[in-house]
Design a protein around this motif. Structure first.
Motif, PDB file in Angstrom:
ATOM      1  N   ALA A 100       0.834  -1.206   0.000  1.00 60.94           N
ATOM      2  CA  ALA A 100       0.000   0.000   0.000  1.00 60.94           C
ATOM      3  C   ALA A 100       0.866   1.253   0.000  1.00 60.94           C
TER       4      ALA A 100
ATOM      5  N   ARG B  58      -3.838   3.627  -6.540  1.00 63.01           N
ATOM      6  CA  ARG B  58      -4.981   3.459  -5.639  1.00 63.01           C
ATOM      7  C   ARG B  58      -4.570   2.572  -4.465  1.00 63.01           C
ATOM      8  N   TRP B  59      -4.024   3.186  -3.456  1.00 63.43           N
ATOM      9  CA  TRP B  59      -3.500   2.478  -2.299  1.00 63.43           C
ATOM     10  C   TRP B  59      -4.586   2.063  -1.322  1.00 63.43           C
ATOM     11  N   GLN B  60      -5.759   2.659  -1.411  1.00 58.57           N
ATOM     12  CA  GLN B  60      -6.812   2.397  -0.426  1.00 58.57           C
ATOM     13  C   GLN B  60      -7.238   0.931  -0.421  1.00 58.57           C
TER      14      GLN B  60
ATOM     15  N   TRP C 151       0.971   4.018  -2.924  1.00 60.43           N
ATOM     16  CA  TRP C 151       0.717   5.418  -2.571  1.00 60.43           C
ATOM     17  C   TRP C 151       1.828   6.319  -3.097  1.00 60.43           C
TER      18      TRP C 151
ATOM     19  N   TRP D 296      -6.014  -4.201   6.555  1.00 57.18           N
ATOM     20  CA  TRP D 296      -6.865  -4.122   7.754  1.00 57.18           C
ATOM     21  C   TRP D 296      -7.619  -5.420   7.972  1.00 57.18           C
TER      22      TRP D 296
ATOM     23  N   GLN E 124      -4.675  -1.037   1.516  1.00 55.39           N
ATOM     24  CA  GLN E 124      -4.804  -0.778   2.945  1.00 55.39           C
ATOM     25  C   GLN E 124      -6.018  -1.513   3.512  1.00 55.39           C
ATOM     26  N   GLY E 125      -7.101  -1.559   2.765  1.00 53.55           N
ATOM     27  CA  GLY E 125      -8.282  -2.297   3.212  1.00 53.55           C
ATOM     28  C   GLY E 125      -7.999  -3.774   3.375  1.00 53.55           C
TER      29      GLY E 125
END
Length: 104
Positions: free
Chosen positions: A63, A72-74, A67, A81, A77-78
């Motif tokens: 991620a 699109r790093w989101q 970034w 998580w 990251q999701g």
């Protein structure tokens, strides 16, 4: 201002594959550990959450790299998580097995 576009259109596929492999490896080690002898059981039960944590850290590193490159790093990251929450679940599920083997 344009909306961010993924640099690689297969990002979602890569995330799903990474999460699936990590979950399968973690659960596989846990299940094999539960069926193994006591000495091997302790090692495999400890290794299963560690594998999931390594997978989560790898996704966080990915991620960060996405970034930095403006991607699109989101999504990465999701996925990280999700693996971190799965790590906590694995950790709390493997702890009783370790405490049982030490009391016998």
């Amino acid at each position: 201002m344009t909306s961010p576009t993924p640099q690689n259109s297969n990002d979602f596929r890569a995330i799903v594959i990474h999460v699936a492999i990590t979950v399968v490896l973690g659960l596989g080690l846990l299940l094999i550990g539960l069926a193994a002898s006591e000495s091997v059981q302790n090692v495999l039960v400890i290794a299963s959450p560690v594998v999931v944590m390594i997978g989560a850290i790898a996704m966080l590193v990915r991620a960060y790299r996405v970034w930095k490159s403006g991607g699109r790093w989101q999504m990465w990251q999701g996925g990280a998580w999700f693996l971190l929450v799965f790590f906590i679940v694995m950790l709390f599920n493997s702890a009783p097995v370790l405490f049982e083997s030490n009391t016998e």
